[in-house]
Structures are given as structure tokens and as C-alpha cells.
Design an enzyme around this catalytic site. Structure first.
Site, PDB file in Angstrom:
ATOM      1  N   SER A   1      11.017  69.249  42.975  1.00  0.00           N
ATOM      2  CA  SER A   1      12.347  68.953  42.439  1.00  0.00           C
ATOM      3  C   SER A   1      12.643  69.791  41.213  1.00  0.00           C
ATOM      4  O   SER A   1      11.837  69.907  40.306  1.00  0.00           O
ATOM      5  CB  SER A   1      12.455  67.480  42.058  1.00  0.00           C
ATOM      6  OG  SER A   1      12.549  66.684  43.188  1.00  0.00           O
TER       7      SER A   1
ATOM      8  N   HIS B   1      16.644  63.776  37.436  1.00  0.00           N
ATOM      9  CA  HIS B   1      15.619  62.762  37.682  1.00  0.00           C
ATOM     10  C   HIS B   1      14.216  63.240  37.301  1.00  0.00           C
ATOM     11  O   HIS B   1      13.305  62.435  37.181  1.00  0.00           O
ATOM     12  CB  HIS B   1      15.651  62.297  39.147  1.00  0.00           C
ATOM     13  CG  HIS B   1      15.099  63.275  40.132  1.00  0.00           C
ATOM     14  ND1 HIS B   1      15.883  64.127  40.864  1.00  0.00           N
ATOM     15  CD2 HIS B   1      13.825  63.518  40.521  1.00  0.00           C
ATOM     16  CE1 HIS B   1      15.118  64.849  41.659  1.00  0.00           C
ATOM     17  NE2 HIS B   1      13.868  64.504  41.469  1.00  0.00           N
TER      18      HIS B   1
ATOM     19  N   ASP C   1      22.813  65.253  39.355  1.00  0.00           N
ATOM     20  CA  ASP C   1      21.356  65.299  39.233  1.00  0.00           C
ATOM     21  C   ASP C   1      20.882  66.633  38.675  1.00  0.00           C
ATOM     22  O   ASP C   1      19.904  67.211  39.134  1.00  0.00           O
ATOM     23  CB  ASP C   1      20.671  65.011  40.572  1.00  0.00           C
ATOM     24  CG  ASP C   1      19.190  64.663  40.394  1.00  0.00           C
ATOM     25  OD1 ASP C   1      18.830  64.202  39.292  1.00  0.00           O
ATOM     26  OD2 ASP C   1      18.400  64.874  41.333  1.00  0.00           O
TER      27      ASP C   1
END
Length: 491
Positions: free
Chosen positions: A231, A116, A146
């Protein structure tokens, strides 16, 4: 009461060891790690060479890791902005920019991050702590875990050594390293607060199929402070070894609230090795269905089973032509161990299967009618199960539109409604057909297009047979009244 929202953030997978601080540790990365290379994949330390830190020296671990954790800057056109979960984006006009983290996992420029963080990006720039900047090439992405793999053209880069997430213990000290809010390298400390967590952010389906299109969530949970921008960054132990890729936070505000989640490195290594070698992920498929962790207790209760009595993964269905069918597994079996590793949740089960390639053989210990049994399954690939996958995708679309999940009737409900068969609606999703028709959870469905249904598999077959025509459902409302309704799913 506000709903708990899961915010994905960007972090980067880096395996780096600081020069001059952990010289002996670095030598082990190039020696011992090569001995466990997984057929030319990214090097990983073995359990035997894992050192333990008695003094919790955060300084040494932080200095060893930070050179290999990078800042990822992404550029998007207006039509490419990835969506509301991409929290740390900025810019005006026709171009927007995003910010996340990444982890260098070998000296030749391979960098791990979250899917993402880089999904739909028109440009990706990688900035090292020493301010060197490189344009990155996309090697491959895997939305189901992911994860994404990037490559920069550089040699002799600092990198973060891959550890062993199976060895990580609840209560163990860990560090999170990344670039929150686009700030420079930031290190936070905490402990592992849980393992095998599934929080429903990669895939929100209430009942999952163990197949290539299914998301895999078996997160390491930590209380190390992580915020948007982290992230894709590194979660490391006190030896400076990467044990996870930071991926998500649980928060009411979008900022850190005490709960953060990382993809375990043992799963990440398999995915990243595949992306490096093939550009895509080669998945070994078992071919069973099971309740998601978020709905498992409710599903078992609907069948009259006490959740605490199920030690393992309850199988709700076996796909035709699958490895599971060939191995003799059946609906209602409880899988307790894979290759002698005990399973406590379906999240752990998904991760164990996801570590394997097509053609791999796995040993399965399971319960059937209270008796322990064992079998061996040879995992299949997506091409062999292409029709199974196609059917499953069609069913998934149908269930998406219906907006409901089902479980077989237990004996108490059969007696209450004087039925020999039927299924009960366990959950209604907002916006689906059932929600629009005002059908509540607890409604019993006895017939679909005149066919008696007694299990979710019966519903699958009835819906697939009628997917392009009108559907009639006969059932009983929770108050005991008989109901009938018709609708069309369209062509």
C-alpha cells in the site's frame, strides 16, 4: 459462500528516474515536466512527451523506478492502532509497528503514500533502498481519497516521474513496486485489467452525495501481484512513469488473488498539490447525488429503467444552493460528459469533479427527457455550502442508523399497490433499525409522520424534520399487507 473482503495495504508514491539508464528520460522530467507544473505543483509529463515501449523492457523501467520507492515504517501506541485493515503490523507491549510503501515525487523529499498507511501513527520512518533512513513529517492527509503526503529533510533524492493516467490503456503492461510483507524492494509485472473501478472500501454508503465528505473511488485495476505492505507504492508504465498509487486488493484470504487497485495519478496529483500548498484539500463541489456503482443497476431497475439504456451518470438529487442548482441541473438528468470527456460510470464522474478547485468552471453535457442539453457550472467550496454539508452529514447519520436505501416507485409497483406515490426499500443493512425491526427489501413506504413521500428527497425532508422526535412510517410489505411502525432516533 465467503464474502469478498477488500484489504487495504500500504504503498508509497515515488517518482524516480535511474541515473545512467534513462538519462534522456530524466532530462525530460526536469524540462517537459516543468512545462506542465499545475501552478507550482508536482511536475507531471504531458501526453505529447509520453514515449511508448515496443519491447516491454521491464528491466529498464524497474531500475528507473526502484530508487524512488521507499519503505514506510510506522509506530503506534495501543490506542492508536488503526484497525483490522492495517494488515502488516507487528510488535508487542505498549507499542506496535506497521509497514507500508511510499513514492518520492520530487527531489526535495516529498513522499506520497496511502492515508491508511500513516493514519494515527505516532512516528513515521522512511527507509530508502540504499538503507538511508529519515524521520518523516506529516504534511497532510485526505481520507476521502486515501492519500497522504510526507516530507523528509533531504535534497537531490531520486524520484519517480508522474505520468498521465488518462493515457493508460486496458491491456497495457505495468509494474507494481513496493515492500510487501516488509521485504526489500519488490517489483511485479502485470497489465491494466480495468479502469474507473469502485470497490466500496473507502466509503460503503449505498447512495453518495458529490460533496467534500464523499469518498472518491475510480481505481486502476491491475493483475500485477500486490500484497499487504505494498500500500502506498508505485504502479508505473513501461516508461518508468507513475500512473497510480497502489491501495487495495480484492481477496478471500488477505493475500494476492489476482486483483489489485491503484489511485490514478491524475487524481493523486491534484490532492497532493493541495496538501503541499494548503495542508488540506480544496474541493470544487457540484452538489448532486447519484447511485454508487455498487447499487446503480438495482436503483435504476427499481425505477423501471433498463441499466444499459443509461449512458452516463443518473442524477438522483440536486442540493439546494449548489453549483448544480445554479447551472439548472435537475433530478433525473443524465450527465454524459464533463469538459467533453465522456463518462461511463459515477466513479469516473466523481474523479473528474475531484480534480477541480472551487471556482473552476466545468462544461456539462446531459440528457433530459431524451434530449441533449449543455450547461456550465462554477464549482463551489465547502464554506459556501457549509449548511448543505451539515445537513448532508446529519442525513448520513440518520441513514446510517436506519440502515436502508430507497428508490421511487415505478409505474408497475404503483399499479400493483394502487398508490399514487411512495418509495421502495432497495437494500437493508445489517444492524440498522430496519434490520432489527425485520423490515425486508421491497417494502413500500407511503407516509412518514403523515407526510406523503414519493422520492428520496421527500424522505430526506421528512427525516430532517423529525430527526429529534418520534418517527411513524406507514407502508406496504412485499406480500401486500399494510404495516405501520414507530421508532425514535433520539436527540
Amino acid at each position: 459462500m465467503k464474502e469478498l473482503t477488500m484489504h487495504l495495504f500500504r504503498v508509497c508514491l515515488c517518482v524516480t528516474v535511474a541515473t545512467g539508464l534513462l538519462v534522456s528520460c530524466r532530462n525530460k522530467v526536469t524540462g517537459d515536466a516543468q512545462s506542465k507544473n499545475n501552478n507550482g505543483g508536482f511536475p507531471q509529463r504531458t501526453s505529447a512527451n509520453r514515449k511508448t515501449s515496443g519491447n516491454n523492457d521491464f528491466v529498464i523501467a524497474a531500475k528507473a523506478v526502484t530508487p524512488g520507492v521507499v519503505h514506510i515504517k510506522t509506530t503506534y501506541g495501543n490506542s492508536q492502532i488503526p484497525g483490522s485493515f492495517f494488515e502488516n503490523n507487528y510488535g508487542r507491549g505498549g507499542t506496535r509497528m506497521g509497514s507500508g510503501s511510499g513514492v518520492v515525487i520530487n527531489a526535495d523529499g516529498y513522499i506520497a503514500t496511502n492515508n491508511h498507511v500513516v493514519q494515527n501513527a505516532s512516528g513515521v520512518e522512511v527507509v530508502f533502498p540504499d538503507r538511508r533512513s529519515f524521520a518523516a513529517k506529516m504534511v497532510g492527509r485526505d481520507p476521502d481519497t486515501d492519500l497522504a503526503l510526507l516530507k523528509v529533510e533531504a535534497k537531490n533524492l531520486p524520484f519517480v516521474a508522474l505520468g498521465n493516467s488518462d493515457d493508460a490503456l486496458v491491456g497495457e503492461w505495468v509494474l507494481a513496486v513496493g515492500y510487501p510483507y516488509s521485504m526489500n524492494t519488490t517489483v511485479t509485472a502485470g497489465i491494466i485489467s480495468a479502469k474507473g473501478r469502485s470497490i466500496g472500501i473507502i466509503n460503503t454508503f449505498s447512495v453518495r452525495n458529490q460533496q467534500g465528505s464523499s469518498a472518491v473511488e475510480s481505481f486502476i485495476q491491475t493483475d500485477a501481484a500486490i500484497n499487504p505492505g505494498n500500500s502506498g507504492g508505485a504502479l508505473v508504465n513501461m516508461n518508468g512513469e507513475l500512473i497510480g498509487i497502489n491501495t487495495a486488493i480484492a481477496s478471500l484470504t488477505g493475500s494476492y488473488a489476482g486483483y489489485a487497485f491503484a489511485i490514478p495519478v491524475n487524481l493523486a496529483k491534484k490532492i497532493l498539490d493541495d496538501l503541499k500548498e494548503f495542508g488540506t484539500v480544496k474541493r470544487g463541489l457540484l452538489g448532486v447525488s447519484f447511485p454508487s456503482p455498487l447499487a446503480e443497476d438495482q436503483y435504476l431497475k427499481q425505477q423501471g429503467i433498463t441499466p444499459g439504456s443509461v449512458k452516463g451518470v443518473f442524477i438522483t438529487g440536486v442540493q439546494k444552493g449548489s453549483a448544480a442548482e445554479a447551472a439548472g441541473l435537475q433530478e433525473g438528468d443524465i450527465i454524459q460528459r464533463i469538459d467533453s470527456v465522456e463518462l461511463y460510470s459515477s466513479a469516473e464522474f466523481s474523479e473528474r469533479i475531484a480534480r477541480h478547485q472551487p471556482g473552476d468552471k466545468i462544461n456539462i453535457d446531459y440528457l433530459r427527457n431524451g434530449k441533449s442539453q449543455s450547461t456550465t457550472a462554477t464549482l463551489k467550496n465547502e464554506e459556501i455550502q457549509s449548511q448543505v454539508t451539515t445537513d448532508a452529514q446529519s442525513l448520513r447519520k440518520i441513514y446510517d442508523r436506519l440502515g436502508a436505501t430507497f428508490a421511487p416507485l415505478n409505474e408497475a409497483l404503483k399499479q400493483r399497490y394502487n398508490l399514487e406515490a411512495g418509495v421502495v426499500i432497495t437494500e437493508i443493512q445489517r444492524g440498522g433499525f430496519f434490520d432489527q425491526l425485520g423490515i425486508p427489501p421491497g417494502t413500500v413506504i407511503a407516509y412518514i409522520n403523515g407526510r406523503s413521500v414519493s422520492s428520496p428527497r421527500d424522505i430526506d425532508e421528512a427525516l430532517m424534520a423529525a430527526q429529534n422526535s418520534r418517527i411513524q412510517i406507514l407502508g406496504i410489505a412485499p406480500d401486500g399487507s399494510r404495516i405501520a411502525f414507530n421508532f425514535s432516533l433520539g436527540a
